[in-house]
Design an enzyme around this catalytic site. Sequence first.
Site, PDB file in Angstrom:
ATOM      1  N   HIS A 164      -0.419 -11.000  -5.040  1.00 27.10           N
ATOM      2  CA  HIS A 164       0.971 -10.643  -4.762  1.00 27.10           C
ATOM      3  C   HIS A 164       1.961 -11.640  -5.364  1.00 27.10           C
ATOM      4  CE1 HIS A 164      -0.761  -7.679  -2.148  1.00 27.10           C
ATOM      5  NE2 HIS A 164      -1.301  -8.597  -1.378  1.00 27.10           N
ATOM      6  N   ASP A 216      -3.151  -2.700  -5.110  1.00 24.84           N
ATOM      7  CA  ASP A 216      -2.119  -3.671  -4.725  1.00 24.84           C
ATOM      8  C   ASP A 216      -1.144  -3.921  -5.874  1.00 24.84           C
ATOM      9  OD1 ASP A 216      -2.894  -4.144  -2.103  1.00 24.84           O
ATOM     10  OD2 ASP A 216      -3.986  -5.982  -2.554  1.00 24.84           O
ATOM     11  N   HIS A 240       0.835  -1.211   0.000  1.00 25.83           N
ATOM     12  CA  HIS A 240       0.000   0.000   0.000  1.00 25.83           C
ATOM     13  C   HIS A 240       0.870   1.261   0.000  1.00 25.83           C
ATOM     14  CE1 HIS A 240      -3.517  -2.402   2.003  1.00 25.83           C
ATOM     15  NE2 HIS A 240      -3.174  -2.874   0.817  1.00 25.83           N
ATOM     16  N   HIS A 274      -9.188  -2.014  -5.283  1.00 29.52           N
ATOM     17  CA  HIS A 274      -8.131  -2.310  -4.313  1.00 29.52           C
ATOM     18  C   HIS A 274      -7.128  -3.304  -4.885  1.00 29.52           C
ATOM     19  CE1 HIS A 274      -6.032  -2.513  -0.543  1.00 29.52           C
ATOM     20  NE2 HIS A 274      -5.925  -3.808  -0.763  1.00 29.52           N
TER      21      HIS A 274
END
Length: 318
Positions: free
Chosen positions: A268, A245, A78, A241
């Site tokens: 991720h 990311d 973030h 969101h």
Amino acid sequence: MLAQRTIQSVNRAVGVGLHSSERVELTLRPAPPDTGIVFTRTDLSEPVEIPLSPFAVVDTRMATTLGRDDVKIHTVEHLLSACSGLGIDNLYIDVTAEEIPILDGSASSFVYLLQSAGIALQNAPKRFIRVRKPVELRLGQGSDQKWARLEPYDGFKLSFDIDFDHPAVNQTAQSTVFELGRDSYVKDIARARTFGFMRDVETLRINGLALGGSMENAIVMDEYRVLNQEGLRFDDEFVKHKTLDAIGDLYVAGKALIGAYSAFRSGHMVNNLLLRELFADESSYEIVSFEDATRAPAGFRAVPTQQLTQSCLDRIRA
């Protein structure tokens, strides 16, 4: 010349880690040209610095974790997303624990911290990683497949699709496209919060994750609906969101990307493997700068000036 950027003054915040629940003090400090973004664990007897690199990522479970030897810093995405969105090239980030504070679960408080510190142009050319040919990473098969792709593009554009089988998510848009310059990172992306499901809480906490999570720093859903009293900030906050990311995960490369990113159900791990795939082939990218700023992609030319509201500062102080 399109110049590098840092901040003008030191700024600080205090919060808790989303996964560790530990109290952590975060300090942002200006850094000289060509420093890059460097994280430092200052709580250790000998402080340990961790510069950005895709190969410094040591864990991608529910967050992006950087590591050096036995020292780790969790949940960097973030803050890195905010740095990318504001074009910050050089920054020292000091933390007193092993996780970046989650604050409100989005990048908005980090944007506020950086903007209130002031953005300073530096006397050195900004360097970019320009994607020269397509690179793709796919994992899983059939309904479990997820993928991400980078390809040449004169700018920085992200196209993201999510696929969650949940009534609350299904009522929202599950695709979004963000292009730096055409769209506003500060207004359109930074305020999108992380999210989670009550059904997963027990398993996560058994595994030492989400120990600091709450409706103050995440969108929380039961089997049917969003539980947060204030509801969603955007009609497509979930996919925004995931885009937030991805912007942070890609900034682990250490420089801004010139290229187009597209993804389906990526996270991720896939984002980091995609960067490693890019760097594995030197013909896939090149490092460029722009002595004539007018030749740079339009989205990179202007420092964002939109300011966030006082409520961001109130959350930091709380």
